[in-house]
Design a protein around this motif. Structure first.
Motif, short mmCIF file in Angstrom:
data_model
loop_
_atom_site.label_atom_id
_atom_site.label_comp_id
_atom_site.label_asym_id
_atom_site.label_seq_id
_atom_site.Cartn_x
_atom_site.Cartn_y
_atom_site.Cartn_z
N ARG A 36 0.85 -1.21 0.00
CA ARG A 36 0.00 0.00 0.00
C ARG A 36 0.88 1.24 0.00
O ARG A 36 0.56 2.23 0.66
CB ARG A 36 -0.92 -0.03 1.22
CG ARG A 36 -1.81 -1.25 1.26
CD ARG A 36 -2.71 -1.28 0.02
NE ARG A 36 -3.32 -2.59 -0.20
CZ ARG A 36 -4.39 -3.04 0.44
NH1 ARG A 36 -4.94 -2.30 1.34
NH2 ARG A 36 -4.89 -4.22 0.16
N MET A 64 -1.55 -2.67 6.21
CA MET A 64 -1.10 -1.36 5.76
C MET A 64 -0.36 -0.63 6.87
O MET A 64 0.70 -0.02 6.64
CB MET A 64 -2.30 -0.53 5.30
CG MET A 64 -1.92 0.89 4.93
SD MET A 64 -3.35 1.89 4.48
CE MET A 64 -2.60 3.51 4.45
N GLU A 198 -9.28 3.30 -1.66
CA GLU A 198 -7.81 3.28 -1.68
C GLU A 198 -7.25 1.91 -1.30
O GLU A 198 -6.07 1.62 -1.58
CB GLU A 198 -7.26 4.34 -0.71
CG GLU A 198 -7.51 5.78 -1.13
CD GLU A 198 -8.89 6.27 -0.74
OE1 GLU A 198 -9.22 7.41 -1.09
OE2 GLU A 198 -9.65 5.50 -0.09
N LEU A 199 -8.05 1.08 -0.65
CA LEU A 199 -7.55 -0.21 -0.16
C LEU A 199 -7.91 -1.38 -1.07
O LEU A 199 -7.45 -2.50 -0.84
CB LEU A 199 -8.10 -0.47 1.25
CG LEU A 199 -7.63 0.51 2.33
CD1 LEU A 199 -8.32 0.21 3.66
CD2 LEU A 199 -6.12 0.46 2.51
N GLN A 205 -1.65 -6.16 -7.61
CA GLN A 205 -1.64 -6.61 -6.22
C GLN A 205 -2.22 -8.01 -6.09
O GLN A 205 -1.76 -8.81 -5.27
CB GLN A 205 -2.42 -5.61 -5.36
CG GLN A 205 -1.69 -4.25 -5.25
CD GLN A 205 -2.58 -3.16 -4.68
OE1 GLN A 205 -3.79 -3.15 -4.89
NE2 GLN A 205 -1.98 -2.22 -3.97
#
Length: 744
Positions: A36, A64, A198-199, A205
C-alpha cells in the motif's frame, strides 16, 4: 473504602507484561500482502496530524499499518486495541505507554492516566495532549482496531488527547467503522482519510497475493477475480488458497460477509478434522499461546499446531516476533465462532470455563472474569469480581467495574452480599446517590456467614463500615457501626485502618474529640504498615484540622504534607477521598504565604468535591467547610457563601451530623465583611459538564453523555460562560485551564 491500595490479588506481572507488550508491538509484515505504498506516501505527504483508515474487515488495514511502520523514518509507536480497552483510563494508559516507548523520558505520564468519573476527560486526556504536544522530534503512533473502543467516554478522551498531536507528527487510526472524530476535524482541514477505494486490490496486487501461495494466473484471470471480488483483498487471498488446494476459487461475488463465510468454509474443508476442531474451539480466545490453547483443548501440542496453521496462511496473526502469542484475523474469528456455535454449541461454556481457570491460575483474574461471564457462570464470576473490584477501581477503570456489575445483573450481585457491599461503595464514591442507596438497602437486608478470605473483612464488619460512612440511620447508629467494625478487625487486618478512620469521624461527630484524635492517628499508623493509601489521605487532614484549631500550624503542615504526598505517590487525583486533603492543604499553604500553591490546591479541591455527595455526608460537609474557610481567608466571601449553600443542601437530607452542624453554624457567623469581587464558583453539575466543552460534541450530545436535557445543558453552559466571563467554548476552555479547573 473503595479506592484503597489494599493487598488484593494482583496479576502475575510476567504474563501481564507479555500481553501488554503484544499490544504495543508492531506486527511483523504479513507474507504475500500487496503493498500500500501509494496511500501511505500520500498520507505522509498530506501533513495531516490525524490519519483515519476506515474499511470493513478484510481490506488489509492492519497490514497497511505494519507496512507504514516498516518504512517510516520517524520514531514509531504501535497500539492494538481490543474490547478490554473500552474504558477511558485504559485507553489513555495504552496510548501513553506507546508514546513512552519511543520517548522514555515521558514514562512518568503513564501512571497519571488513571482517574474516575470525568477525571480522564477533565485531567488525564488534557495532560496526555500537553505531553505529546511537547515531543522532542516528530513521531508516528499507529492505532489498530479502533472499533473495539466505541464507548462515548473513549471517543471523548481520544478527541481531547489527539488535539495535542504537534505539526510534523501523525497519529494513524484504523477502524472497521466510520470514525466520528474525523468528521468533527474534517472542517478544520487537519485530517487525511483512507477508505475502501484506496484499499481495493488491483490486478498487480492480486498477482502478488496469488504468487505468494504458489499459484500462477494470467492477467485476464486475475482481472476477472478482481472484478468479481471488487478488489476485496481477503476474498482474493481465500480464492488463492482454494485454487492452490484444487478448488475453483473463482466464485467470489456479492456481500463480503456471506462470501467470506463460504470461502472460509471451503478452506476449512481441506483441513483434517483435528485442525478444524482446533480452529473452532480456540476462537473463544482473544489472544492465543500454546499454553492457554493446551488448557482449553486438553492437549499438549498446541504450539506446534499454531505454527503449522500460521505456515498454511490461515489468517493467524503473530503478536510478537518470537511467535509466542497469536490472534485470529477478526473476520476469520467471527466465522469460527459461528462455526463453533453451529457444530459444537454445547462445548462453548466448557471451553470458556477452561480458559477462565487458566487465566486465574496464571494470575490474570480480570481475563478470567470475562470468560466466566461468557460461560454464564455467575457463581464463579461474583467471587472474582468481588476480589478485583477494588484494585480495578483504584487503577481508575471505573467503567470496567460498572460493566462487570451490570453484566452480572442485580440478582447475581445480590446473591453474594460482599459484592453488594462493593457495588454500594462504588456508587457512593462515583456520586451515583440513587444506586448507592439501592445497594445499601440490599446490603442492609442481606445475611452472609461465610468465613472471609484473609484480605477481606467479615460481612458484618463490611456492612457496618458502609452504614457508618453513609450515616443514613443517624449518628447513634453510625457510632455503633464504626465501633463494631473496629472490634471486628484485628491488628493484622488490612481493613482495620478504615474501621479506625470511621470510628474517628463518628467519635468526632458525637463530641469525643480526644477519642477521635487517637483513632485518626492509629488509622494512619495502621494504613502505613499495610500500604493502604486511602486511610492516610483521609485521616492525616483530620489531624491537620485539629492542629489548625489549636493554632499549631507547623504540625498542621506536617500532617497536610503527608496526605498530599500520598495523593501524588498513589495517583489519587479525581477521587473524592482526596478532596479533604486538598482543601486543608490550601489552608496550610495560605498560612505560610504560598498563595500560588494554595490556588492550585483550591482548584483541585473544588474539582474533587464533585464526587462528595449526600451519600457520603460527613466528607461532603467537611470538605466544603474547609474549602469555604480557605476562600474566606482569601477574602472570597461569595465563593464561601456558595459552598455554605451546598452544605445546607447536604444537611437537609442528612441533618444528624452532630458537632459538624455546630462547626458550620460557627463558620457562618464568622463569614462576614466586604467580599472581594471573586465571582460565584462553578457548581458540581457545571464542573461535570466543563470537560465536555473541550470536545466538538453538540449540546444535545453532551446532554446524552450526562443524562440531562439539552435545555439543562444550555442553561449550565450559559452559567459557566457568565462565571468565567467568556463568550465561546474555546475561551471557556482556555480560562478553565488557566484556573486549573481543567488539565493537570
Amino acid at each position: 473504602m473503595v479506592g484503597d491500595t489494599r493487598n488484593q490479588a494482583s496479576p502475575a506481572l510476567g504474563l501481564d507484561r507479555v500481553l501488554l507488550d503484544t499490544k504495543l508491538s508492531t506486527p511483523p509484515p504479513r507474507r504475500g500482502s500487496a503493498s500500500r505504498h501509494g496511500p501511505i506516501e500520500r498520507a505522509r505527504a498530506s501533513d495531516a496530524r490525524i490519519v483515519g483508515v476506515s474499511a470493513p474487515a478484510g481490506y488489509g488495514k492492519t497490514t497497511m499499518l505494519a507496512e507504514w511502520a516498516s518504512t517510516e523514518a520517524r520514531p514509531v509507536a504501535w497500539v492494538t486495541l481490543d474490547r478490554f480497552d473500552d474504558d477511558p483510563a485504559a485507553l489513555l494508559t495504552l496510548i501513553a505507554a506507546a508514546y513512552a516507548k519511543i520517548f522514555p523520558e515521558a514514562a512518568g505520564i503513564v501512571e497519571k492516566m488513571g482517574g474516575m468519573s470525568v477525571a480522564p476527560l477533565g485531567r488525564s486526556a488534557p495532560l496526555l495532549a500537553s505531553t505529546i504536544s511537547g515531543a522532542p522530534v516528530p513521531f508516528v503512533i499507529l492505532i489498530d482496531d479502533l472499533h473495539e473502543v466505541e464507548s462515548a467516554g473513549c471517543q471523548d478522551v481520544l478527541e481531547v488527547a489527539l488535539a495535542g498531536v504537534p505539526d510534523g507528527s501523525q497519529v494513524v487510526l484504523a477502524s472497521r467503522h466510520e470514525q466520528a472524530h474525523l468528521a468533527r476535524r474534517r472542517a478544520e482541514g487537519r485530517t487525511y482519510e483512507i477508505g475502501v477505494a484506496e484499499l481495493r486490490a488491483d490486478v498487480a496486487q492480486a498477482r502478488v497475493i496469488f504468487e505468494t501461495v504458489g499459484v500462477e494466473k494470467s492477467d485476464g484471470e486475475l482481472d476477472v477475480l478482481v472484478q468479481r471480488s471488487e478488489g476485496w483483498p481477503v476474498g482474493l487471498f481465500l480464492a488463492a488458497l482454494l485454487t492452490r488446494d484444487g478448488a475453483p476459487g473463482t466464485s467470489i461475488a456479492g456481500d463480503d460477509r456471506f462470501v467470506a463465510d463460504y470461502l472460509y468454509r471451503e478452506c476449512l474443508r481441506h483441513l483434517p478434522d483435528d485442525a478444524q476442531r482446533f480452529l473452532r474451539r480456540t476462537s473463544i480466545l482473544e489472544q492465543m499461546s500454546g499454553a492457554v490453547c493446551d488448557a482449553v483443548l486438553d492437549r499438549s501440542d498446541s504450539s506446534a499446531m499454531l505454527r503449522a496453521l500460521e505456515a498454511s496462511g490461515l489468517f493467524l496473526v503473530p503478536l510478537d516476533r518470537r511467535r509466542g502469542w497469536y490472534r485470529y484475523h477478526g473476520l476469520f474469528r467471527e466465522f469460527l465462532l459461528a462455526e463453533l456455535e453451529r457444530a459444537e454449541a454445547g462445548a462453548t461454556a466448557t471451553l470458556h470455563r477452561r480458559a477462565a481457570d487458566w487465566y486465574e491460575e496464571n494470575g490474570l483474574p480480570a481475563r478470567a472474569i470475562e470468560h466466566f461471564l461468557a460461560a454464564g457462570d455467575r457463581a464463579r464470576s461474583v467471587h472474582l469480581v468481588a476480589e478485583l473490584a477494588l484494585p480495578t477501581y483504584q487503577a481508575g477503570q471505573v467503567s470496567v467495574v460498572n460493566r462487570w456489575v451490570t453484566e452480572l445483573g442485580d440478582d447475581a450481585v445480590s446473591t453474594y452480599p460482599p459484592l453488594a457491599v462493593l457495588a454500594a461503595w462504588e456508587a457512593v464514591l462515583t456520586g451515583r446517590s440513587a444506586d448507592a442507596e439501592r445497594w445499601a438497602d440490599v446490603v442492609d437486608r442481606a445475611s452472609h456467614s461465610a468465613v472471609p478470605a484473609d484480605d477481606q473483612p467479615a460481612f458484618e464488619s463490611a456492612r457496618a463500615m458502609l452504614r457508618a460512612a453513609m450515616l443514613a440511620a443517624g449518628l447513634e447508629r453510625a457510632v455503633e457501626d464504626a465501633e463494631l467494625a473496629v472490634a471486628s478487625e484485628p491488628a493484622w487486618s488490612p481493613w482495620r485502618d478504615q474501621a479506625l478512620h470511621l470510628a474517628g469521624t463518628t467519635r468526632l461527630l458525637a463530641g469525643r474529640p480526644d477519642d477521635a484524635h487517637r483513632a485518626f492517628a492509629e488509622s494512619i499508623d495502621q494504613a502505613a504498615a499495610m500500604g493502604n493509601a486511602d486511610s492516610i489521605v483521609l485521616s492525616a487532614p483530620e489531624l491537620a484540622v485539629f492542629a489548625i484549631d489549636a493554632g499549631q500550624w507547623e504540625e498542621a503542615d506536617r500532617h497536610s504534607a503527608l496526605a498530599l504526598d500520598t495523593i501524588d505517590a498513589h495517583h489519587m487525583e479525581g477521587y473524592p477521598t482526596a478532596a479533604l486533603a486538598l482543601a486543608v492543604g490550601a489552608r496550610v499553604a495560605l498560612r505560610r504565604g504560598d498563595v500560588e500553591a494554595a490556588e492550585r490546591l483550591l482548584a483541585r479541591g473544588m474539582r474533587a468535591r464533585v464526587g462528595c455527595t449526600y451519600v457520603l455526608p460527613y466528607l461532603a460537609v467537611k470538605v466544603r467547610l474547609q474549602l469555604a474557610s480557605a476562600y474566606a481567608e482569601r477574602g472570597h466571601r461569595t465563593t464561601a457563601m456558595h459552598l455554605l449553600r451546598e452544605i445546607d443542601e447536604v444537611l437537609e437530607i442528612r441533618p444528624g451530623m452532630g458537632t459538624l452542624v455546630d462547626k458550620v453554624a460557627e463558620f457562618r457567623r464568622r463569614a462576614h465583611g466586604d467580599p472581594v469581587e471573586d465571582g460565584t464558583p462553578l457548581t458540581p453539575a457545571e464542573l461535570r459538564l466543563l470537560p465536555y466543552l473541550q470536545t466538538h460534541l453538540t449540546l444535545s450530545e453532551i446532554g446524552r453523555r450526562l443524562f440531562i436535557s439539552r435545555n439543562t445543558v444550555s442553561s449550565e453552559v450559559g452559567s459557566i460562560y457568565r462565571k468565567l466571563r467568556v463568550t465561546t467554548r474555546g475561551e471557556a476552555v482556555e480560562r478553565a485551564v488557566a484556573l486549573r479547573l481543567l488539565g493537570a
